[in-house]
Design an enzyme around this catalytic site. Structure first.
Site, mmCIF file in Angstrom:
data_model
loop_
_atom_site.group_PDB
_atom_site.id
_atom_site.type_symbol
_atom_site.label_atom_id
_atom_site.label_comp_id
_atom_site.label_asym_id
_atom_site.label_seq_id
_atom_site.Cartn_x
_atom_site.Cartn_y
_atom_site.Cartn_z
ATOM 1 N N ARG A 154 -47.834 89.623 72.376
ATOM 2 C CA ARG A 154 -47.253 88.426 71.747
ATOM 3 C C ARG A 154 -46.050 88.977 71.029
ATOM 4 O O ARG A 154 -46.177 89.763 70.101
ATOM 5 C CB ARG A 154 -48.246 87.779 70.767
ATOM 6 N N HIS A 157 -42.433 88.562 65.991
ATOM 7 C CA HIS A 157 -42.131 87.237 65.479
ATOM 8 C C HIS A 157 -42.598 87.097 64.034
ATOM 9 O O HIS A 157 -43.270 87.971 63.485
ATOM 10 C CB HIS A 157 -42.819 86.167 66.334
ATOM 11 N N HIS A 159 -43.564 83.552 61.041
ATOM 12 C CA HIS A 159 -43.754 82.108 60.892
ATOM 13 C C HIS A 159 -43.401 81.661 59.475
ATOM 14 O O HIS A 159 -43.456 82.456 58.526
ATOM 15 C CB HIS A 159 -45.219 81.711 61.126
ATOM 16 N N GLU A 163 -50.693 82.944 58.598
ATOM 17 C CA GLU A 163 -51.523 83.050 59.805
ATOM 18 C C GLU A 163 -52.817 83.807 59.509
ATOM 19 O O GLU A 163 -52.792 84.958 59.068
ATOM 20 C CB GLU A 163 -50.736 83.772 60.896
ATOM 21 N N HIS A 202 -44.489 90.437 62.626
ATOM 22 C CA HIS A 202 -45.604 91.179 63.203
ATOM 23 C C HIS A 202 -45.584 91.066 64.722
ATOM 24 O O HIS A 202 -44.854 90.247 65.292
ATOM 25 C CB HIS A 202 -46.938 90.675 62.651
ATOM 26 N N GLU A 224 -46.397 76.470 67.769
ATOM 27 C CA GLU A 224 -45.965 77.758 68.309
ATOM 28 C C GLU A 224 -44.506 77.736 68.741
ATOM 29 O O GLU A 224 -43.835 78.763 68.769
ATOM 30 C CB GLU A 224 -46.845 78.126 69.508
#
Length: 456
Positions: A154, A157, A159, A163, A202, A224
């Site tokens: 993944r 990125h 946010h 999370e 992360h 997302e």
């Protein structure tokens, strides 16, 4: 078909319109024809318990019923169709609700199986999400179910939302850097938890065998698609600026991706995690500020009807507003009637078959049926239970936005209230009230049966 602007009344004189019937079909006419059809001629069977008093509210198992009907006791009637019979079989409490249901609560159920799948590159994985787009009243939290194949990333990125994650299957390597430049890397397995505060960048990589994990965010509208991706940061800043920022020639940036990678295959992570333990002058993140907790190694509290273990900021301080209980309920048992005074509850079902009744004042009540992969949402202080109505263990995650996990139990409240007040209010006998538990039961043991309980 006429395509000009001629009024309809004038066009009708030009001859019949093959797409529309004649005007003399409007309203009553002695020539109207009725279809002679008996809509009661339906072959069906009733499930065990379906003829019992509706207010008893026994679970109705429609799984092996060919043509289940919306009948409960003396309420309801047959349904000639059209209908989705398979959906009715999975949601017996929607088709034939208990007589105690009333009005309309929020929609407290969303199957992840109905969520759109966002696919990764080259069969590297996928994600599905639940948010206010599909559950408008679930405003406090949103969830993502994500899969990474072995070696898949993944991508790097961050946010706007915080999370919290539970590993559902396999193992994963997590890496992050905090505001002070401290680094973090850890390998997590099924049952372990990680947490990244809002804005902390992360990455995640599936280890041997791949991984699947559940992500919960502290914003019900989270998506997302609104994640800050390293690829997008590079793609949407002038190359001259990037060149200056990193002190590299612009030619070094010729092959950067044009857009997001999201989930993509990568070089397998080295077996020795120390090889990826990159550090700067600030060192590593450790101790009480660690971003992971090996929840899989915590022993559950064993109860007569199942087990439970809790993770909250008392033991996982970095996740300062995330509190969770991982609950296992044996067949026939139930998570006792309760409510959470400090937070809405976001619940994810990992295994088994369940039902729950959400009660919202003054008198709205809806009973929902849940299967693995479903999300439940119970607003703050709204009472509910979660009952195992299957033949296997029921496992689910209760998630709160709170600085510690807490609830109010209906039985304990009444047991710790003077008995005279309870008997006067509910018209119950002293013998009945004396059986209420003064301690939280968490899980109430029972039998999984559709038979009416005896008077005893």
């Amino acid at each position: 078909m006429p395509t000009d602007n001629t009024p309809l009344a004038k066009r009708e004189t030009d001859g019949p319109d093959p797409l529309r019937g004649p005007s003399d079909l409007l309203g009553f006419s002695p020539t109207n024809v009725l279809i002679d059809e008996d809509t009661t001629a339906i072959d069906f069977e009733l499930a065990p318990g379906q003829t019992e008093d509706a207010n008893l509210g026994l679970f109705l198992d429609f799984e092996n019923i060919d043509n289940p009907q919306p009948i409960r006791g003396t309420r309801g009637g047959t349904d000639p169709g059209p209908r989705n019979t398979e959906l009715d079989k999975m949601n017996s409490d929607k088709l034939a609700p208990p007589g105690t249901d009333h009005g309309q609560t929020i929609n407290a159920q969303w199957p992840m199986g109905l969520s759109h799948t966002k696919a990764g590159i080259d069969s590297a994985g996928w994600s599905r999400q639940e948010n206010t787009k599909v559950m408008p009243d679930a405003t406090l939290m949103a969830g993502v179910d994500m899969r990474l194949e072995p070696g898949a990333y993944r991508e790097l990125h961050w946010h706007v939302a915080a999370e919290w994650a539970l590993v559902l299957n396999g193992s994963v390597r997590v890496q992050a850097v905090d505001e002070d430049g401290r680094t973090f890397v850890d390998d997590l397995t099924k049952g372990d938890v990680w947490f990244f505060p809002a804005g902390i960048p992360h990455s995640l990589q599936g280890l041997d065998g791949g991984t699947e994990f559940l992500l919960i965010f502290d914003d019900g509208s989270f998506s997302e698609d609104n994640t800050f991706l390293a690829t997008e940061v590079f793609a949407h800043n002038p190359k001259a600026v990037l060149s200056k920022n990193f002190d590299v020639p612009t030619s070094a940036l010729d092959d950067i991706p044009e857009g997001e990678l999201f989930i993509f295959p990568g070089t397998p992570a080295p077996k020795d995690i120390e090889l990826q333990n990159v550090t700067g002058s600030a060192g590593v993140l450790s101790g009480s500020q660690s971003y992971s907790y090996h929840f899989s190694e915590q022993e559950p509290l064993e109860l007569p009807g199942g087990s439970v273990k809790i993770i909250d900021p008392i033991t996982f301080p970095i996740a300062s507003n995330f509190s969770a209980a991982l609950v296992t309920v044996k067949p026939g048992a139930m998570r006792e009637v309760h409510w959470h005074p400090s937070s809405d509850e976001w619940t994810f079902f990992l295994a088994g078959k369940a039902r729950a009744t959400l009660f919202t004042p003054p008198k709205e009540a809806t009973t929902f049926d849940y299967m693995p992969g479903d999300v439940a949402y119970f607003p703050r202080s709204n009472s509910h239970y979660i009952e195992n109505v299957g033949q296997e263990d029921l496992v689910f995650l209760e998630m709160l936005q709170a600085n510690h996990f807490s609830d109010m139990a209906l039985s304990q409240w009444l047991a710790l209230t003077p008995a005279q007040i309870v008997t006067d209010t509910l018209n119950l006998s002293n013998e009945t009230v004396s059986k209420f538990s003064k301690e939280k039961q968490i899980i109430v043991q029972g039998t999984n049966s559709t038979e009416s309980p005896t008077a005893a």
